[in-house]
Design a protein around this motif. Structure first.
Motif, PDB file in Angstrom:
ATOM      1  N   THR A  51     -37.810  40.827  19.928  1.00 42.53           N
ATOM      2  CA  THR A  51     -37.595  39.412  20.248  1.00 42.53           C
ATOM      3  C   THR A  51     -38.249  38.517  19.210  1.00 42.53           C
ATOM      4  OG1 THR A  51     -37.433  39.841  22.624  1.00 42.53           O
ATOM      5  CG2 THR A  51     -38.033  37.610  21.961  1.00 42.53           C
ATOM      6  N   GLU A  52     -39.481  38.842  18.847  1.00 41.86           N
ATOM      7  CA  GLU A  52     -40.188  38.046  17.846  1.00 41.86           C
ATOM      8  C   GLU A  52     -39.433  38.025  16.523  1.00 41.86           C
ATOM      9  OE1 GLU A  52     -44.738  38.831  19.502  1.00 41.86           O
ATOM     10  OE2 GLU A  52     -44.097  39.702  17.589  1.00 41.86           O
ATOM     11  N   GLN A  53     -38.955  39.173  16.083  1.00 45.01           N
ATOM     12  CA  GLN A  53     -38.224  39.261  14.821  1.00 45.01           C
ATOM     13  C   GLN A  53     -36.932  38.448  14.870  1.00 45.01           C
ATOM     14  OE1 GLN A  53     -39.024  40.907  11.921  1.00 45.01           O
ATOM     15  NE2 GLN A  53     -41.022  41.454  12.733  1.00 45.01           N
ATOM     16  N   LEU A  54     -36.195  38.566  15.959  1.00 44.63           N
ATOM     17  CA  LEU A  54     -34.932  37.840  16.083  1.00 44.63           C
ATOM     18  C   LEU A  54     -35.166  36.330  16.155  1.00 44.63           C
ATOM     19  CD1 LEU A  54     -33.133  40.202  18.617  1.00 44.63           C
ATOM     20  CD2 LEU A  54     -32.379  39.739  16.277  1.00 44.63           C
ATOM     21  N   ALA A  55     -36.158  35.914  16.932  1.00 45.75           N
ATOM     22  CA  ALA A  55     -36.446  34.482  17.070  1.00 45.75           C
ATOM     23  C   ALA A  55     -36.885  33.883  15.742  1.00 45.75           C
ATOM     24  CB  ALA A  55     -37.511  34.268  18.141  1.00 45.75           C
ATOM     25  N   ARG A  56     -37.717  34.607  15.004  1.00 44.28           N
ATOM     26  CA  ARG A  56     -38.165  34.109  13.700  1.00 44.28           C
ATOM     27  C   ARG A  56     -37.010  34.008  12.709  1.00 44.28           C
ATOM     28  NH1 ARG A  56     -42.761  37.997  14.144  1.00 44.28           N
ATOM     29  NH2 ARG A  56     -44.543  36.829  14.971  1.00 44.28           N
ATOM     30  N   SER A  57     -35.983  34.818  12.923  1.00 47.20           N
ATOM     31  CA  SER A  57     -34.835  34.820  12.001  1.00 47.20           C
ATOM     32  C   SER A  57     -33.787  33.780  12.376  1.00 47.20           C
ATOM     33  CB  SER A  57     -34.196  36.213  11.983  1.00 47.20           C
ATOM     34  OG  SER A  57     -35.119  37.174  11.509  1.00 47.20           O
ATOM     35  N   GLY A  58     -34.041  33.031  13.436  1.00 41.60           N
ATOM     36  CA  GLY A  58     -33.138  31.939  13.775  1.00 41.60           C
ATOM     37  C   GLY A  58     -32.191  32.195  14.927  1.00 41.60           C
ATOM     38  N   PHE A  59     -32.285  33.359  15.572  1.00 36.89           N
ATOM     39  CA  PHE A  59     -31.422  33.642  16.707  1.00 36.89           C
ATOM     40  C   PHE A  59     -31.954  32.971  17.971  1.00 36.89           C
ATOM     41  CE2 PHE A  59     -30.680  37.264  13.871  1.00 36.89           C
ATOM     42  CZ  PHE A  59     -29.301  37.315  13.855  1.00 36.89           C
ATOM     43  N   GLN A  60     -31.045  32.612  18.867  1.00 36.17           N
ATOM     44  CA  GLN A  60     -31.427  32.161  20.200  1.00 36.17           C
ATOM     45  C   GLN A  60     -31.612  33.409  21.058  1.00 36.17           C
ATOM     46  OE1 GLN A  60     -31.902  28.797  20.850  1.00 36.17           O
ATOM     47  NE2 GLN A  60     -31.506  28.633  18.643  1.00 36.17           N
ATOM     48  N   VAL A  61     -32.784  33.581  21.619  1.00 37.14           N
ATOM     49  CA  VAL A  61     -33.082  34.810  22.347  1.00 37.14           C
ATOM     50  C   VAL A  61     -33.433  34.502  23.798  1.00 37.14           C
ATOM     51  CG1 VAL A  61     -34.512  36.881  22.463  1.00 37.14           C
ATOM     52  CG2 VAL A  61     -33.963  35.880  20.237  1.00 37.14           C
ATOM     53  N   ILE A  62     -32.799  35.267  24.699  1.00 36.03           N
ATOM     54  CA  ILE A  62     -33.194  35.254  26.107  1.00 36.03           C
ATOM     55  C   ILE A  62     -33.992  36.538  26.337  1.00 36.03           C
ATOM     56  CG2 ILE A  62     -32.426  35.225  28.507  1.00 36.03           C
ATOM     57  CD1 ILE A  62     -29.788  33.996  27.516  1.00 36.03           C
ATOM     58  N   TYR A  63     -35.250  36.394  26.716  1.00 36.98           N
ATOM     59  CA  TYR A  63     -36.122  37.548  26.940  1.00 36.98           C
ATOM     60  C   TYR A  63     -36.237  37.775  28.441  1.00 36.98           C
ATOM     61  CZ  TYR A  63     -40.216  40.625  26.345  1.00 36.98           C
ATOM     62  OH  TYR A  63     -41.077  41.695  26.340  1.00 36.98           O
ATOM     63  N   LEU A  64     -35.471  38.743  28.936  1.00 41.28           N
ATOM     64  CA  LEU A  64     -35.443  39.081  30.359  1.00 41.28           C
ATOM     65  C   LEU A  64     -36.415  40.241  30.558  1.00 41.28           C
ATOM     66  CD1 LEU A  64     -34.210  38.774  33.201  1.00 41.28           C
ATOM     67  CD2 LEU A  64     -32.291  40.193  32.427  1.00 41.28           C
ATOM     68  N   HIS A  65     -37.551  39.969  31.194  1.00 42.60           N
ATOM     69  CA  HIS A  65     -38.656  40.934  31.156  1.00 42.60           C
ATOM     70  C   HIS A  65     -39.282  41.157  32.528  1.00 42.60           C
ATOM     71  CE1 HIS A  65     -41.826  37.801  31.594  1.00 42.60           C
ATOM     72  NE2 HIS A  65     -40.904  37.049  31.029  1.00 42.60           N
ATOM     73  N   SER A  66     -39.909  42.310  32.682  1.00 38.36           N
ATOM     74  CA  SER A  66     -40.662  42.585  33.897  1.00 38.36           C
ATOM     75  C   SER A  66     -41.915  41.716  33.925  1.00 38.36           C
ATOM     76  CB  SER A  66     -41.054  44.064  33.967  1.00 38.36           C
ATOM     77  OG  SER A  66     -42.001  44.379  32.966  1.00 38.36           O
ATOM     78  N   VAL A  67     -42.493  41.564  35.112  1.00 39.44           N
ATOM     79  CA  VAL A  67     -43.649  40.680  35.244  1.00 39.44           C
ATOM     80  C   VAL A  67     -44.868  41.209  34.501  1.00 39.44           C
ATOM     81  CG1 VAL A  67     -42.897  39.688  37.433  1.00 39.44           C
ATOM     82  CG2 VAL A  67     -44.242  41.792  37.445  1.00 39.44           C
TER      83      VAL A  67
END
Length: 207
Positions: A51-67
């Protein structure tokens, strides 16, 4: 290793920046009763780093994660899940209502869920027997659920103490069922040794 996974995903799928990518991360937690649950040891680290790599590269990211999953240090849309039912419902809602270009399905999803008991199971019993019911494979439904019929799917497969033939069989089975464009594989032996090595297979099963 997550950085290499990101590089492989980006080059293999030729994604365009500013597109929206859904990443699932962490493990589901299945209730036994109103107090206890069973889960797995997924930390969400791999999903968080991708997620960090994609977000830094300009992608819109939805991070669906466990608590309990590790959170990325870059800004992105974050949505939580608890158990299999919640994860399945939220993925269906996202894929049905938003144009998602790719799904990186790194979450460790429970194959079985207990038949939940009301209240708290007594701790006086010498033995406790649980009934588990098999869950449908979320990964097999992702392309069907998506309103974007050209969606790309990156699936994850973990094996335990498997040899090369066993790994190839498991990866091939997953790729065929889910129609995944890429399958990221790792084995428990690598995790226990501290290496946490991944292999990435294209849909022709080439590493």
């Amino acid at each position: 290793e997550p950085e290499l996974i990101y590089q492989t995903i980006s080059s293999a799928l030729t994604l365009t920046k500013s597109e929206t990518i859904l990443i699932t991360s962490g493990g589901t937690c299945e209730p036994i009763d109103e107090i206890r649950s069973i889960t797995n040891f997924s930390s969400g680290t791999t999903g968080s780093k991708i997620t960090e790599q994609l977000a830094r590269s300009g992608f819109q990211v939805i991070y669906l994660h466990s608590v309990t999953a590790k959170l990325p240090q870059t800004p992105c849309e974050k949505i939580t899940f608890t158990d299999f039912k919640v994860l399945s419902s939220k993925m269906l809602d996202i894929l049905n209502s938003r144009k998602i270009t790719a799904v990186v399905h790194a979450a460790a999803v429970s194959d079985y869920s207990p038949v939940k008991s009301e209240g708290k199971i007594s701790s006086d019993n010498e033995e406790l027997h649980l009934t588990l019911k098999r869950n449908p494979k979320i990964v097999d439904q992702i392309k069907e659920w998506s309103i974007n019929k050209n969606i790309k799917l990156i699936a994850f497969k973990m094996t335990a103490h498997a040899d090369e033939a066993g790994i190839n069989t498991s990866v091939q089975k997953l790729a065929k069922r889910s129609q995944a464009d890429l399958v990221v594989h790792n084995d428990l032996d690598g995790i226990l040794s501290g290496q946490h090595q991944f292999n990435i297979y294209a849909n022709n099963l080439q590493k």
